[in-house]
Design a protein around this motif. Sequence first.
Motif, PDB file in Angstrom:
ATOM      1  N   ASP A   1       0.794  -1.225   0.000  1.00  0.00           N
ATOM      2  CA  ASP A   1       0.000   0.000   0.000  1.00  0.00           C
ATOM      3  C   ASP A   1       0.829   1.278   0.000  1.00  0.00           C
ATOM      4  OD1 ASP A   1       0.924  -0.045   2.582  1.00  0.00           O
ATOM      5  OD2 ASP A   1      -1.037  -0.365   3.506  1.00  0.00           O
ATOM      6  N   ARG A   2       2.135   1.196   0.108  1.00  0.00           N
ATOM      7  CA  ARG A   2       2.942   2.414  -0.062  1.00  0.00           C
ATOM      8  C   ARG A   2       2.967   2.874  -1.511  1.00  0.00           C
ATOM      9  NH1 ARG A   2       8.538   0.855   2.878  1.00  0.00           N
ATOM     10  NH2 ARG A   2       8.099  -1.097   1.781  1.00  0.00           N
ATOM     11  N   PHE A   3       2.610   1.985  -2.411  1.00  0.00           N
ATOM     12  CA  PHE A   3       2.740   2.252  -3.842  1.00  0.00           C
ATOM     13  C   PHE A   3       1.425   2.616  -4.511  1.00  0.00           C
ATOM     14  CE2 PHE A   3       6.209  -0.352  -2.476  1.00  0.00           C
ATOM     15  CZ  PHE A   3       7.305   0.149  -3.153  1.00  0.00           C
ATOM     16  N   TYR A   4       0.314   2.379  -3.850  1.00  0.00           N
ATOM     17  CA  TYR A   4      -0.981   2.590  -4.510  1.00  0.00           C
ATOM     18  C   TYR A   4      -2.100   2.612  -3.488  1.00  0.00           C
ATOM     19  CZ  TYR A   4      -1.415  -2.452  -3.826  1.00  0.00           C
ATOM     20  OH  TYR A   4      -1.461  -3.700  -3.274  1.00  0.00           O
ATOM     21  N   THR A   5      -3.266   2.978  -3.981  1.00  0.00           N
ATOM     22  CA  THR A   5      -4.502   2.886  -3.202  1.00  0.00           C
ATOM     23  C   THR A   5      -5.465   1.980  -3.954  1.00  0.00           C
ATOM     24  OG1 THR A   5      -4.240   5.143  -2.362  1.00  0.00           O
ATOM     25  CG2 THR A   5      -6.441   4.172  -2.223  1.00  0.00           C
ATOM     26  N   PRO A   6      -5.986   0.919  -3.318  1.00  0.00           N
ATOM     27  CA  PRO A   6      -7.026   0.120  -3.990  1.00  0.00           C
ATOM     28  C   PRO A   6      -8.192   1.044  -4.340  1.00  0.00           C
ATOM     29  CG  PRO A   6      -6.239  -0.989  -2.015  1.00  0.00           C
ATOM     30  CD  PRO A   6      -5.668   0.397  -1.978  1.00  0.00           C
ATOM     31  N   MET A   7      -8.650   0.985  -5.572  1.00  0.00           N
ATOM     32  CA  MET A   7      -9.603   1.990  -6.033  1.00  0.00           C
ATOM     33  C   MET A   7     -10.482   1.433  -7.138  1.00  0.00           C
ATOM     34  SD  MET A   7      -9.792   5.294  -5.146  1.00  0.00           S
ATOM     35  CE  MET A   7     -11.559   5.455  -5.044  1.00  0.00           C
ATOM     36  N   GLN A   8     -11.770   1.320  -6.878  1.00  0.00           N
ATOM     37  CA  GLN A   8     -12.690   0.886  -7.909  1.00  0.00           C
ATOM     38  C   GLN A   8     -12.999   2.052  -8.851  1.00  0.00           C
ATOM     39  OE1 GLN A   8     -13.776  -2.122  -8.470  1.00  0.00           O
ATOM     40  NE2 GLN A   8     -13.003  -3.136  -6.622  1.00  0.00           N
TER      41      GLN A   8
ATOM     42  N   PRO B   1      -8.339  -3.551  -9.095  1.00  0.00           N
ATOM     43  CA  PRO B   1      -8.203  -2.140  -9.492  1.00  0.00           C
ATOM     44  C   PRO B   1      -7.479  -1.313  -8.443  1.00  0.00           C
ATOM     45  CG  PRO B   1     -10.431  -2.932  -9.896  1.00  0.00           C
ATOM     46  CD  PRO B   1      -9.753  -3.991  -9.086  1.00  0.00           C
ATOM     47  N   LEU B   2      -6.609  -0.427  -8.919  1.00  0.00           N
ATOM     48  CA  LEU B   2      -5.842   0.439  -8.018  1.00  0.00           C
ATOM     49  C   LEU B   2      -5.398   1.688  -8.764  1.00  0.00           C
ATOM     50  CD1 LEU B   2      -2.546   0.150  -8.816  1.00  0.00           C
ATOM     51  CD2 LEU B   2      -2.938  -2.125  -7.879  1.00  0.00           C
ATOM     52  N   ALA B   3      -5.033   2.696  -7.984  1.00  0.00           N
ATOM     53  CA  ALA B   3      -4.430   3.925  -8.518  1.00  0.00           C
ATOM     54  C   ALA B   3      -3.075   4.077  -7.854  1.00  0.00           C
ATOM     55  CB  ALA B   3      -5.321   5.126  -8.233  1.00  0.00           C
ATOM     56  N   SER B   4      -2.022   4.265  -8.650  1.00  0.00           N
ATOM     57  CA  SER B   4      -0.671   4.321  -8.086  1.00  0.00           C
ATOM     58  C   SER B   4      -0.266   5.756  -7.777  1.00  0.00           C
ATOM     59  CB  SER B   4       0.340   3.679  -9.042  1.00  0.00           C
ATOM     60  OG  SER B   4       0.561   4.496 -10.177  1.00  0.00           O
TER      61      SER B   4
ATOM     62  N   ALA C   1      -6.604   7.567 -13.709  1.00  0.00           N
ATOM     63  CA  ALA C   1      -6.292   6.255 -14.266  1.00  0.00           C
ATOM     64  C   ALA C   1      -6.474   5.185 -13.207  1.00  0.00           C
ATOM     65  CB  ALA C   1      -4.867   6.217 -14.805  1.00  0.00           C
ATOM     66  N   HIS C   2      -7.054   4.073 -13.609  1.00  0.00           N
ATOM     67  CA  HIS C   2      -7.248   2.917 -12.727  1.00  0.00           C
ATOM     68  C   HIS C   2      -6.596   1.703 -13.382  1.00  0.00           C
ATOM     69  CE1 HIS C   2     -10.408   5.615 -11.313  1.00  0.00           C
ATOM     70  NE2 HIS C   2     -10.518   4.878 -10.227  1.00  0.00           N
ATOM     71  N   LEU C   3      -5.594   1.151 -12.720  1.00  0.00           N
ATOM     72  CA  LEU C   3      -4.986  -0.087 -13.189  1.00  0.00           C
ATOM     73  C   LEU C   3      -5.894  -1.234 -12.784  1.00  0.00           C
ATOM     74  CD1 LEU C   3      -2.492  -1.472 -14.469  1.00  0.00           C
ATOM     75  CD2 LEU C   3      -1.563  -1.652 -12.153  1.00  0.00           C
TER      76      LEU C   3
ATOM     77  N   GLN D   1      -5.240  -0.760 -18.121  1.00  0.00           N
ATOM     78  CA  GLN D   1      -5.528   0.457 -17.373  1.00  0.00           C
ATOM     79  C   GLN D   1      -6.662   1.232 -18.033  1.00  0.00           C
ATOM     80  OE1 GLN D   1      -3.016   4.193 -17.545  1.00  0.00           O
ATOM     81  NE2 GLN D   1      -2.287   3.413 -15.578  1.00  0.00           N
ATOM     82  N   LEU D   2      -7.577   1.745 -17.215  1.00  0.00           N
ATOM     83  CA  LEU D   2      -8.635   2.622 -17.704  1.00  0.00           C
ATOM     84  C   LEU D   2      -8.244   4.066 -17.448  1.00  0.00           C
ATOM     85  CD1 LEU D   2     -11.909   0.862 -16.442  1.00  0.00           C
ATOM     86  CD2 LEU D   2     -10.623   0.466 -18.554  1.00  0.00           C
ATOM     87  N   LYS D   3      -8.310   4.888 -18.466  1.00  0.00           N
ATOM     88  CA  LYS D   3      -8.042   6.322 -18.311  1.00  0.00           C
ATOM     89  C   LYS D   3      -9.355   7.085 -18.462  1.00  0.00           C
ATOM     90  CE  LYS D   3      -5.313  10.169 -20.106  1.00  0.00           C
ATOM     91  NZ  LYS D   3      -4.253  10.582 -21.064  1.00  0.00           N
ATOM     92  N   GLY D   4      -9.745   7.769 -17.391  1.00  0.00           N
ATOM     93  CA  GLY D   4     -10.962   8.565 -17.421  1.00  0.00           C
ATOM     94  C   GLY D   4     -12.108   7.968 -16.639  1.00  0.00           C
TER      95      GLY D   4
END
Length: 495
Positions: free
Chosen positions: A27-34, A78-81, A100-102, A116-119
């Motif tokens: 979790d230092r690298f990203y936030t889990p994010m739907q 899904p996550l955002a870095s 962006a959501h990976l 990755q989804l952008k937008g």
Amino acid sequence: MVEVFDGAEASVVLERRWPNRFATLGDRFYTPMQPQGLPEPHWVAWSERCAELLGWQGQRDGLLQVLSGNASLPGMQPLASVYSGHQFGVWAGQLGDGRAHLLGELDTPSGPMEIQLKGAGLTPYSRMGDGRAVLRSSIREFLCSEAMAALGVPTTRALCITGSALPVRRETVETAAVVTRVAPSFIRFGHFEHFTHTAEDTEALRQLADFVIAHHYPECATLAQPYAALLEAVARKMAELMAWWQAVGFCHGVMNTDNMSILGLTIDYGPFGFLDAFDPGHVCNHSDHQGRYAYARQPNVGFWNVHALAQGLMPLIDDAEAALAALEPYKTAFPQALTRQMRAKLGLATAHDGDMALIDGLLKCMAADRADFSITFRRLAQFNSAEGASNDVVRDMFLDRPAFDAWAQAYGARLRAEGSVDAERAQRMNRVNPKFVLRNHLAEVAIRAAEQGDFSETHKLLKVLERPYDEQPEHSAYADFPPEWAQSIEVSCSS
């Protein structure tokens, strides 16, 4: 976000595994994010070539909700870095995936690929933004990602665009869209800078560097100074990428360190542009008031960015001399790569000492008369190397005919000296000098139609750009000189 198990989606999922290696970093690298997704989404465009890369050909109809951010496939995480970076040469601090959501990393026939989804909506890193992308910029990114791949330029890919009637405010009210982007990794220079300059977390920096070495640069792992070796490998890739950009006349527009791929890929297609009239000082980004990212400055900015990466890696290298030595190859790799590319563009089969002077002579003539970059090089394949030949098809590109005639005399002599056969040379040149590039006015025509609900021009343009080196006489209008109104097109960081 709803998980999807049935129908066409199931056939995709059951054959593919989601290793999600980036998610293992912690979790230092990203936030889990739907993703927030799009209301009532519809297809805008789809790249079957990118789908083949993933092993998803023929699967489009089952993926609309997933690739709009409204549903999830089993295995996705899904996550955002988070990352930081320099923007226009100024330290900007923490940035991150603001829109962006990976979705995860997929095992594919081409190796592991991140999707990755952008937008697809807000993330903790959106700052003052809304996390959305608009249809206009999404079409530009989609088309250019696939066009660059077809040209042979290292790049992230774009699988598709989905759209919605959801309003998004920029300078005016536009509609929302989501681009699905594909790459072996979306890690940027800014990820490393973040853990050195913002988070000041050397342990995380080492973890990230070890991750990148293990999965993308394994040859560095066994060397005495693996982190310096990583820096050198990235510097060489960046030198090659800059040579590609210069050779095809591509201007990136936002060469910030957070927009630089650790894999040496072209990434983040914002206010980009291909040269029309050749102007070394051309600035494609209307927001770049100082001209920092002008076409001729791109190679030096590439080196500046690699130097910024070196600063980000210094806690691991801990030896200024080793870091400087790792950067040094860029200074020779770039001119060598560019000379190789330009020799090929001129159809030269051998290397002579005076070749760069010959290349520079042509570029000076082109710059003086603002000759069209792509058309000039494409027409050069028709050059008649016989002594005294008129070569009007190329000569007509120049106003200063005596200057061109002097250059043509030197070029013809050079070709004759290596025993060049015109027909064979023409074939070689047409394989490296594209007839079709994504000029701004072509994208603008497609965008205007799409904003009225007609996506056919986007589809047609994609098919043309997938074969940039072929003659395609039925689509010759796409290779013509830009219309006068194209000069008024402005692209900026607003998207």
